[in-house]
Design a protein around this motif. Structure first.
Motif: not given
Length: 261
Positions: A62-68, A181-187
């Motif tokens: 989740s850290l990797t995805a959120s940073l991306t 945007l929702t994917s960015g929020v969720a991750r």
């Protein structure tokens, strides 16, 4: 027989392969735990150790995805700061009280709620990918973010399956934003709840660090590729993956909760 601190090489390779696939799926639509939790249970870990080890591995992904998503300007930490703070509080509270709660009713209701999330996404009008403007801040929004963060953070601390789906669907409904945007929020919120829940699991001694770190590194790679795939192909790619994953989660949880009744 319980798995030893250093697991057999073939078992470790299988768990790492599962983690890679889970990381890819989780970065797009959530639901990676649908793969990693059963895999860890099959490996022989007791349930409480499975939850803690899975949180460690999931935090990497989740850290990797959120940073991306952040680097692609698909997540604004300042805008979501209240959600971040209350998600952390909710995750800590959920993890600390999980042993005191009866989850039998939740286990039976959860598949229905997750399936409703898939139906909502299937029939809801999705905002276009190029519409990246967030709604203006107001007092109603402040309370929405607090309640959303506290509730979903608490749920992730208590249980976990479907948290990403709930973040995506609730964010689309409450803020009228697109799937990117929702994917960015969720991750990002998943990373916060995973991280703070992990702290509690570590304090309780419920983490296998060898497995958690090994699977976490593979989750990172899968999450990196999954997030870039979602960003590159947009909602036309995210939507069918999300709906498929959510339905799979609902069916898995329904079978698990209702098969013995």
């Amino acid at each position: 027989m319980l798995i030893e601190l250093l697991p057999p090489t073939d078992l470790l390779l299988i768990l790492c392969a599962v983690a890679f696939i889970a990381g890819y799926i989780d970065a797009i639509a959530g639901g990676g735990g649908l793969l990693t939790v059963p895999a860890l249970l099959t490996a022989g870990l007791p349930p409480h150790l499975v939850l803690g080890t899975n949180k460690l591995a999931a935090t990497f992904g989740s850290l990797t995805a959120s940073l991306t998503y952040y680097r692609k300007r698909l997540f604004n930490p300042r805008y979501w700061r209240r959600s971040l703070g209350y998600t952390a509080i909710g995750a800590l509270l959920g993890t600390l009280v999980v042993d005191q709660l009866s989850t039998s009713l939740l286990e039976k209701l959860l598949p229905i709620l997750i399936l409703l999330a898939a139906i909502y996404t299937l029939f809801n009008r999705i905002q276009p990918d190029d519409r990246l403007q967030l709604p203006a801040q107001n007092s109603k929004l402040f309370w929405q973010q607090r309640l959303q963060g506290l509730t979903l953070g608490f749920y992730d601390g208590v249980a976990g399956p479907g948290t990403g789906a709930f973040w995506m669907v609730s964010s689309m409904a409450m803020y009228k934003i697109n799937l990117l945007l929702t994917s960015g929020v969720a991750r990002t919120m998943n990373f916060i709840s995973n991280g703070f829940s992990l702290v509690a699991f570590m304090a309780l001694g419920h983490v296998n660090y060898v497995l958690g770190i090994a699977m976490g590194l593979c989750l990172m790679l899968g999450a990196f590729l999954g997030a870039h795939s979602a960003i590159r192909f947009g909602s036309k790619f995210i939507r069918p993956v999300f709906i498929s994953v959510v339905i799979a989660i609902a069916l898995r949880l329904a079978w698990q909760a209702w098969s013995n009744t």
